[in-house]
Enzyme design. Structure first.
Site, PDB file in Angstrom:
ATOM      1  CG  ASP A  71       1.710 -18.262  26.351  1.00  0.00           C
ATOM      2  OD1 ASP A  71       2.829 -17.911  26.759  1.00  0.00           O
ATOM      3  OD2 ASP A  71       0.976 -19.038  26.987  1.00  0.00           O
ATOM      4  CG  ASP A  73       3.236 -13.984  29.196  1.00  0.00           C
ATOM      5  OD1 ASP A  73       2.067 -14.164  28.802  1.00  0.00           O
ATOM      6  OD2 ASP A  73       3.891 -14.861  29.788  1.00  0.00           O
ATOM      7  CG  ASP A 154      10.862 -18.006  37.653  1.00  0.00           C
ATOM      8  OD1 ASP A 154      11.205 -17.323  36.668  1.00  0.00           O
ATOM      9  OD2 ASP A 154       9.971 -18.874  37.591  1.00  0.00           O
TER      10      ASP A 154
END
Ligand code: ATP
Ligand code: MG
Length: 453
Positions: A71, A73, A154
């Site tokens: 997907d 973002d 991260d």
């Protein structure tokens, strides 16, 4: 694609404080039409309104790896209300951390505003500070600059931003070079980043397995010591993360990696269940391999089926214990199922919505050993027959059940009426008389016990 890109990386001068390295189209080859129309429209609309907007995170990483992103973002400096006002079909979700879902047709793009993080320190007077040497994140809903947004992410490979209008990649932490080198590296000090959010330890293992990257040794080292921090993570979040790992399409590789690094104890209660059952291990690894295969083939996967497999050997041994104490096999199985579910559900946060299917799959297993009279016909008609039969096949493959039983059912399903009649095994069909006999013995309820060896 990545090779071409990387050859240019080292020619560039190292960027100054927090500035990104910028890669132009000719170096990476990712054109705007690698995005879905919805992702492209979202970025364009935001930029035309004067905001910064980029595709970010997993999608950029996957495009660079030549994979199709799951997907898209989008990250922007527009605040949620401002984003909301630009798109007719959009809504703000989340109360604490507000993001905007922009919808076009069936697709949804997640738009988040650049954020920074507020981490607990010893001096913090916040009342959530009871365990506060932990360095755990207190707030991650504070808006920030793009540099800060990159910093709070991260892994270096998850902190790349792609602008489809200029067709540039903005790389804040040398994620491009790490991708090329095949390394999964944490941004900042790994121990500190794990303390901020212990779930990152699980994400590290999952991404390394899924992307085929080598986890940076510095990221592995603190995990053993810090694994216990996962105990404080809300069960529902751990459950979500566990689902992502089990359904990543690389579950077997993730488990292999955990074991190789000696991380398979105490990281996640579900993993302990998976990895600490000598008898069930073969069965569980088979179930995970089949799940990986189904995901590869884009077939649907059922969490209930997988959980039923993960807990099956617990059910078997509990069932045997209850029978050993004098209960008949059928009620003993039901007691065992309830017992295992009530213990494991608390530990593993498996939602109750999966109970019914798990129980059906389990309770149908003894019925596969009853191959006389009308019983095999009734079993065939059961709405859950297919799942239960697949489960039986795995039991045969793992050596728990005689392979002949699986073959019999394979033939029986496709056989015509006459052949089915010939196949029935008459000796097995005498449930009523047996039921009167006193407990202890096998088959007293017409249910053949399964030897949990
Ligand atoms: P996937 O393909 O599995 O969706 P992803 O990288 O998109 O991979 P998400 O969980 O969707 O992973 O998160 C989107 C992005 O948000 C990540 O790429 C990362 O930059 C950031 N992110 C997500 N979770 C964390 C976390 N716990 N700590 C820091 N950054 C995170
Ligand atoms: Mg994602």
């Amino acid at each position: 694609m990545i090779h071409k890109l990387i050859s240019r990386v080292f020619k560039k001068k190292s960027p100054k404080n927090g500035e990104p390295r910028i890669f132009k189209l000719k170096s990476h080859g990712i054109t705007a039409d690698h995005l879905t129309p919805c992702a492209l429209k979202t970025v364009r609309t935001l930029q035309q309104a004067g905001y910064k907007a980029f595709v970010v995170g997993g999608a950029v990483r996957d495009l660079l790896l030549g994979r199709e992103p799951k997907d898209f973002d989008v990250a922007t400096d527009a605040e949620p209300d401002e984003v909301r006002n630009l798109f007719r079909r959009s809504r703000i979700i989340g109360r604490r951390f507000r993001i905007v879902h922009v919808m076009c047709g069936p697709e949804t793009i997640e738009v988040s505003t650049f954020r920074t993080v507020a981490v607990a320190t010893n001096n913090d007077s916040d009342d959530r500070q009871t365990d506060q040497d932990s360095g755990r994140i207190l707030r991650d809903n504070v808006f920030g600059s793009q540099v800060e947004d990159a910093m709070r992410r991260d892994f270096t490979v998850n902190a790349m931003y792609y602008d489809p209008v200029s067709q540039e990649i903005w790389d804040y932490h040398d994620g491009v070079a790490d991708l090329k080198a095949g390394v999964l590296r944490i941004i900042g000090d790994p121990a500190q980043r794990y303390r901020e959010d212990p779930v990152r330890m699980l994400r590290a293992v999952r991404f390394a397995a899924k992307l085929g990257l080598k986890l940076d040794p510095a990221a592995i080292k603190p995990i053993r010591q810090l694994a216990e921090l996962l105990e404080d993570v809300p069960a529902a979040r751990l459950f979500d993360e566990m689902l992502k790992l089990l359904f990543s399409g690389h579950a077997v590789e993730s488990i292999r990696l955990l074991r190789k690094k000696g991380l398979h104890h105490g990281l996640l209660p579900m993993l302990d269940v998976i990895l600490e059952q000598p008898m069930g291990e073969r069965f569980i690894m088979l179930a995970l391999a089949k799940t990986d295969q189904r995901i590869e083939e884009e077939k649907p996967v059922s969490p209930a089926y997988l959980f039923a497999a993960l807990l099956w050997h617990e059910v078997l041994s509990t069932w045997q214990q209850i029978q050993d104490s004098g209960e008949r096999p059928a009620p003993a199985l039901h007691q065992a199922m309830d017992q295992v579910l009530s213990v494991q559900q608390k530990k593993l946060a498996i939602p109750h919505r999966y109970d019914a299917v798990m129980k059906e799959i389990w309770s149908m297993q003894p019925r596969f050993l009853q191959r006389g009279g009308q019983r095999p016909f009734r079993l065939l008609e059961h709405p859950r027959f297919r799942a239960a039969y697949d489960f039986l096949v795995m039991r045969c493959e793992s050596g728990e059940v005689d392979a002949e039983v699986g073959r019999w059912w394979d033939t029986f399903q496709d056989a015509g009426e006459a052949k089915r009649g010939d196949m029935l095994i008459k000796d097995e069909a005498a449930p009523k008389k047996r039921r009167r006999r006193k407990p202890k013995g096998a088959g007293s309820a017409g249910v053949q016990p399964i030897n949990p060896e």
